[in-house]
Design an enzyme around this catalytic site. Structure first.
Site, short mmCIF file in Angstrom:
data_model
loop_
_atom_site.label_atom_id
_atom_site.label_comp_id
_atom_site.label_asym_id
_atom_site.label_seq_id
_atom_site.Cartn_x
_atom_site.Cartn_y
_atom_site.Cartn_z
CB SER A 179 -0.93 0.00 1.22
OG SER A 179 -1.93 -0.99 1.09
CE1 TYR A 227 -4.31 -6.23 -3.97
CE2 TYR A 227 -4.36 -7.96 -2.32
CZ TYR A 227 -3.73 -6.88 -2.91
OH TYR A 227 -2.52 -6.46 -2.43
#
Length: 378
Positions: free
Chosen positions: A132, A226
């Protein structure tokens, strides 16, 4: 005393460093020594003098072979791994299923390897989530690339010579990188629309000030935040519905990627060819196969009237910010494992267990273990 080592990155073009001087103190506070190879941080504006001032030892030459813990951005190569001390610990990106030779070398060398891609996506591990942190940098950077390559202004401008309309930007994918691309394009004054296959992303897109492109298709929520893979029929339908939005865009930014898998092809060559003269496409997923048909990682190519920029190691293009964020991720992960100055690998901790690829001569990451058992590497 435990020694943490940081060597120069060996990947061509890599400018990041795995530890920045301002974080050395967090390691020495744990009761460990820090050794940095001379020049390791130069490309990230982290000078040897700053490391020394922070309490690290700067070493000319090899720092890996005597280290207990190694921080690295990119994975070490097998020859480097074989020179490490047995029971040493490596924290780096690894992509284990596509780096079986490195996994096998770590197994045989009795090295414990923690892959930063595998840090579980849970609340307690957010400060260790290097995927991230680096995606944040990449998303910001790709919006700047789009603005730089586009031969017109991003913002609305009202001048004595007339009014200049704002650029129309479309972003595909609303993960960390996509949301940062949206936010940056908005700050630059563009009108932004965005799409993601996950219905939950709609509110996040709107919170960034962009318009959500609603294609009235089923949501594809997957594990870990995801998206799930889509069928060929769904992918074709999605491309057909996205085509008019892309054709009217001045800039298209695609950010859909899943670690360890090929990027989904979201935009065909024909869709790019339908874009306006001077249009720009930034494919952030080019390095993992590309969201855009015809994009090439590390290159700019012409498709129809559009310039297509293929991303390659984008976080390294902003090495100061990317290094600072990554260093914080690995330091926080190590803090979880150091007790009284010694490294304790506790597999009762789900973060440690989830990130570990090899330990004590065993391959703990099941997909890599199966691939090795099937003869992927010996």
């Amino acid at each position: 005393m435990t020694t943490v080592a940081i060597a120069k990155e060996t990947r061509p073009g890599e400018r990041r460093v795995a530890l920045t001087p301002e974080l050395v103190g967090k390691l020495t506070a744990l009761g460990v020594d820090v050794r940095v190879e001379a020049g390791a941080g130069r490309e990230a504006n982290a000078l040897d003098e700053e490391y020394r001032d922070a309490g690290a030892e700067v070493v000319a030459g090899d720092v890996l072979s005597t280290a207990d813990v190694i921080f690295s951005v990119n994975s070490l190569d097998p020859d480097q791994v074989r020179k490490l001390k047995p029971s040493s610990l490596v924290l780096s990106f690894l992509a284990p299923t596509s780096s079986l030779d490195k996994v096998a070398a770590a197994r045989d060398a009795q090295v414990t390897w923690m892959s930063m891609e595998l840090v579980p996506r849970i609340s307690r591990a957010q400060s260790m989530d290097a995927l991230s942190s680096q995606a944040l940098v990449a998303g910001y950077r790709c919006a700047l690339i789009a603005a730089d390559r586009l031969p017109k202004f991003f913002p609305l401008l009202m001048t004595a010579a007339g009014t200049i309309k704002p650029a129309q930007v479309v972003v595909l994918g609303a993960g960390v990188a996509g949301l940062q691309a949206i936010a940056t394009a908005k700050r630059l004054g563009a009108v932004v629309q965005a799409y993601d296959v996950r219905a939950a992303a709609a509110d996040e897109i709107r919170s960034m000030g962009a318009k959500f492109i609603d294609l009235d298709l089923d949501s594809l929520e997957g594990a870990g935040g995801y998206a799930r893979e889509m069928t060929d029929d769904r992918a074709a339908r999605q491309r057909d519905l996205l085509a008019p939005f892309i054709a009217s865009a001045d800039a298209l930014i695609t950010t859909a990627a899943i670690p360890g898998r090929s990027a989904p092809m979201l935009v065909t060559r024909a869709m790019v060819e339908a874009m306006k003269p001077g249009s720009v496409v930034v494919d952030l997923a080019a390095e993992s196969g590309g969201n855009v048909e015809g994009s090439v990682a590390g290159e700019e190519v012409r498709i129809g009237n559009a310039l297509v920029w293929g991303a390659l190691n984008v976080p390294s293009q902003m090495p100061v910010a990317a290094s600072r964020l990554y260093a914080s991720n690995v330091v926080t992960l190590l803090q979880l494992m150091v007790k009284d100055g010694l490294v304790v690998v506790d597999f009762d901790d789900e973060i440690v267990a989830g990130a570990c690829v090899t330990h004590a001569g065993q391959v703990r990451f099941e997909p890599a273990r199966q691939a090795l058992d099937e003869g992927g590497a010996q």
